[in-house]
Design an enzyme around this catalytic site. Structure first.
Site, PDB file in Angstrom:
ATOM      1  CD  GLU A 283     -72.901  -2.597  18.107  1.00  0.00           C
ATOM      2  OE1 GLU A 283     -72.293  -3.653  18.193  1.00  0.00           O
ATOM      3  OE2 GLU A 283     -74.147  -2.518  17.990  1.00  0.00           O
ATOM      4  N   PRO A 284     -72.630   3.497  16.909  1.00  0.00           N
ATOM      5  CG  PRO A 284     -71.462   5.518  16.956  1.00  0.00           C
ATOM      6  CD  PRO A 284     -71.404   4.103  17.448  1.00  0.00           C
ATOM      7  N   GLY A 285     -74.387   4.489  13.956  1.00  0.00           N
ATOM      8  CA  GLY A 285     -74.323   4.539  12.495  1.00  0.00           C
ATOM      9  C   GLY A 285     -74.905   5.861  12.037  1.00  0.00           C
ATOM     10  NE  ARG A 286     -81.255   6.513  12.058  1.00  0.00           N
ATOM     11  CZ  ARG A 286     -82.052   5.897  11.172  1.00  0.00           C
ATOM     12  NH1 ARG A 286     -82.431   6.517  10.085  1.00  0.00           N
ATOM     13  NH2 ARG A 286     -82.472   4.663  11.382  1.00  0.00           N
ATOM     14  NE  ARG A 322     -83.675   5.855   6.301  1.00  0.00           N
ATOM     15  CZ  ARG A 322     -84.403   6.678   6.998  1.00  0.00           C
ATOM     16  NH1 ARG A 322     -84.692   7.871   6.535  1.00  0.00           N
ATOM     17  NH2 ARG A 322     -84.844   6.339   8.195  1.00  0.00           N
ATOM     18  CE1 TYR A 326     -87.044   0.666   7.517  1.00  0.00           C
ATOM     19  CE2 TYR A 326     -85.824   2.210   6.168  1.00  0.00           C
ATOM     20  CZ  TYR A 326     -85.912   0.994   6.823  1.00  0.00           C
ATOM     21  OH  TYR A 326     -84.853   0.134   6.779  1.00  0.00           O
ATOM     22  CB  CYS A 354     -93.179   0.696 -13.074  1.00  0.00           C
ATOM     23  SG  CYS A 354     -92.266   1.160 -14.516  1.00  0.00           S
ATOM     24  CD  GLU A 355     -92.881  -1.196  -7.219  1.00  0.00           C
ATOM     25  OE1 GLU A 355     -93.815  -1.218  -6.392  1.00  0.00           O
ATOM     26  OE2 GLU A 355     -92.253  -2.187  -7.595  1.00  0.00           O
ATOM     27  CE1 TYR A 383     -78.521   1.502   8.604  1.00  0.00           C
ATOM     28  CE2 TYR A 383     -79.116   3.592   9.623  1.00  0.00           C
ATOM     29  CZ  TYR A 383     -78.556   2.330   9.707  1.00  0.00           C
ATOM     30  OH  TYR A 383     -78.033   1.912  10.898  1.00  0.00           O
TER      31      TYR A 383
HETATM   32  N1  LLP Z   1     -75.906  -1.968  16.118  1.00  0.00           N
HETATM   33  C1  LLP Z   1     -76.784  -2.872  15.685  1.00  0.00           C
HETATM   34  C2  LLP Z   1     -76.738  -4.220  16.258  1.00  0.00           C
HETATM   35  C3  LLP Z   1     -77.731  -2.537  14.709  1.00  0.00           C
HETATM   36  O1  LLP Z   1     -78.609  -3.446  14.299  1.00  0.00           O
HETATM   37  C4  LLP Z   1     -77.761  -1.224  14.180  1.00  0.00           C
HETATM   38  C5  LLP Z   1     -78.734  -0.847  13.149  1.00  0.00           C
HETATM   39  C6  LLP Z   1     -76.803  -0.306  14.657  1.00  0.00           C
HETATM   40  C7  LLP Z   1     -75.902  -0.704  15.628  1.00  0.00           C
HETATM   41  C8  LLP Z   1     -76.748   1.106  14.150  1.00  0.00           C
HETATM   42  O2  LLP Z   1     -77.906   1.794  14.432  1.00  0.00           O
HETATM   43  P1  LLP Z   1     -77.976   3.389  14.203  1.00  0.00           P
HETATM   44  O3  LLP Z   1     -76.987   4.061  15.126  1.00  0.00           O
HETATM   45  O4  LLP Z   1     -77.628   3.650  12.788  1.00  0.00           O
HETATM   46  O5  LLP Z   1     -79.375   3.739  14.514  1.00  0.00           O
HETATM   47  N2  LLP Z   1     -82.410   0.965   7.469  1.00  0.00           N
HETATM   48  C9  LLP Z   1     -83.005   1.624   8.598  1.00  0.00           C
HETATM   49  C10 LLP Z   1     -82.165   1.484   9.847  1.00  0.00           C
HETATM   50  C11 LLP Z   1     -81.852   0.059  10.211  1.00  0.00           C
HETATM   51  C12 LLP Z   1     -80.980  -0.064  11.431  1.00  0.00           C
HETATM   52  C13 LLP Z   1     -80.477  -1.443  11.575  1.00  0.00           C
HETATM   53  N3  LLP Z   1     -79.599  -1.637  12.688  1.00  0.00           N
HETATM   54  C14 LLP Z   1     -83.282   3.071   8.215  1.00  0.00           C
HETATM   55  O6  LLP Z   1     -83.044   3.455   7.074  1.00  0.00           O
HETATM   56  O7  LLP Z   1     -83.777   3.828   9.032  1.00  0.00           O
END
Ligand code: LLP
Length: 430
Positions: A283-286, A322, A326, A354-355, A383
């Site tokens: 499940e890659p996102g980033r 971000r 973070y 205004c922060e 993100y």
């Molecule tokens: N699977 C699950 C169950 C997750 O909760 C997440 C991310 C992913 C996959 C994807 O993760 P990745 O490959 O993108 O690392 N907003 C934060 C990141 C929050 C991630 C939440 N879960 C940021 O801007 O760094």
């Protein structure tokens, strides 16, 4: 130069920053600022890299669309064979809009409503990643009402703590995510209590922006031990979903490549038949989206105080949260490099909001910036836009996609009317 090792298609040609073959400044002049800018080629490169690295296992790669849910991006990834990892009814809706194959959709999230569960079952998604016993009961009840059998994966909390930001650690036992091994084992043993569910898989996800393989290895080993145990108890487990979390380069990180990662992970499965009896899900996102996008903003002015200098830009924390949320670092580059002789300026790059937490970068050494200059905030493809808001009644910015030598508006800039859509002045309370 900071771009050296990052794998993306935002590069300088002479003094001009390009996205693929389009000068970023050309887009800015046409569209106005701020805007998110995506390189389609980079999105697809990252997906293909992962696919290639894991080819021997032929996994289902579900893009985690919480990272970037642009319909255009989702459609392009789905066309290349990607599945989707969703976390809400809204994400399911987007997945349906791009015609994603429901049998390649996995649905995570700690809290799912009855409506969301029913919609997902009706649309025949592959699997729910289940995080609690009440959720299991709700899915079982919904499947019963809909007269079907639904596949579920149990999210195991492997109690592994990777080195990353506390807010994006999810696999430690004090986090709200998943079930501990004892409870999860018991659920598999008592699966007969849920006649409308098939306990098909095990899911883990230990956090995000993790730059080395060690915690993944530890978590996968635990998941495999867990699978061995429940299989021994007579429960066939068909899927292991190892989640997302692969880190990228924002600054000086040295994350593993897709190939390094696969080379370390795949040997763990030597005793399993990944083509037949245990199917792998990722499940890659980033990893796919992060370095595929940037935020382009314009300098509104430069101001100097006794203590500091500030470069005030037209994008703020509502557009990219971000750094404020973070303390995340994003490189900030000039869209048009200055003459070498011009002296640099050390300054905070701040937005109009205004922060005090409204900054995009702190203590950055920038080439002599002037009002009207364009800056590119790098590595915002994941993100970025998805976490943006209308705070300070600021319309959300457009999303522009480049493919080769052309650019397209994938999402329009919001208008003032968008800001008040659905709202009315309630005369009765006046
Ligand atoms: N699977 C699950 C169950 C997750 O909760 C997440 C991310 C992913 C996959 C994807 O993760 P990745 O490959 O993108 O690392 N907003 C934060 C990141 C929050 C991630 C939440 N879960 C940021 O801007 O760094």
């Amino acid at each position: 130069m900071t771009l050296r090792r990052r794998m993306h298609r935002f590069q300088y040609q002479g003094r001009e920053l390009f996205c693929e073959q389009v000068p970023v400044s050309r887009i800015a002049h046409k569209i106005g600022t701020p805007f998110y800018l995506y390189s389609m080629g980079t999105f697809l490169d990252h997906f293909e890299k992962l696919k290639k690295a894991f080819a021997p296992a032929n996994p289902l790669i579900c893009f985690s669309m919480k990272a970037n849910s642009s319909l255009t991006i989702l459609k392009a990834l789905a066309a290349k064979g990607a599945g989707l990892d969703i976390v809400s009814g809204g994400e399911l809706f987007r997945a349906q809009r791009v015609g994603a194959d429901p049998q390649k959709i996995v649905y995570a999230s700690v809290g799912k409503t009855e409506t969301e569960i029913e919609e997902a079952i009706r649309s025949r998604i592959l699997m729910f990643n289940v995080e609690s016993i009440p959720e299991l009961e709700a899915i079982n009840a919904a499947a019963c009402r809909l007269k079907t059998i639904q596949k579920v994966a149990i999210r195991l909390n492997p109690d592994v703590t990777p080195t990353t930001h506390d807010y994006i650690t999810t696999g430690a036992k004090q986090n709200k995510f998943g079930l501990d091994a004892r409870t999860a084992t018991q659920l598999f043993m008592e699966s007969y209590r849920y006649p409308f569910l098939r306990f098909a898989g095990v899911h883990i996800h230990i956090g995000s922006q993790i730059t080395n393989a060690k915690p993944f290895i530890a978590a996968i080993k635990r998941a495999l031990t867990f699978i061995d145990n429940v299989r021994f108890g007579g429960n066939p487990v068909e899927f292991l979903n190892i989640g997302g979390g692969l880190g990228i380069i924002y600054s000086k990180e040295k994350p593993q490549t897709a190939k390094d990662f696969a080379d370390k992970i795949l040997p763990l499965f030597k005793d399993y038949d990944l083509k037949k009896s245990l199917k792998l899900v990722l499940e890659p996102g980033r990893f796919i989206a992060g370095n595929s996008g940037m935020l382009v903003t314009k300098v509104l002015g430069v101001k100097h105080s006794d203590a500091k200098s500030f470069v005030i830009v037209d994008a703020g924390m509502n557009d990219l949260i971000r750094p404020a949320f973070y303390g995340a670092y994003h490189d900030i580059l000039s869209v048009r490099k200055k003459n070498k002789k011009s002296s640099g300026l050390r300054a905070d790059v701040v937005g109009p909001i205004c922060e005090s937490s409204d900054f995009l970068g702190k203590d950055r050494l920038l080439a002599a910036v002037e009002t009207g200059d364009l800056l590119a905030v790098m590595s915002c493809g994941a993100y970025g836009f998805v976490m943006s808001s209308n705070y300070n009644s600021r319309p959300r910015v457009p999303e522009i996609v480049v493919k080769g030598g052309r650019f397209f508006v994938a999402k329009k800039r919001e208008t003032r009317m968008d800001l008040i859509r659905g709202e009315k002045i309630v005369a009765e309370v006046l």
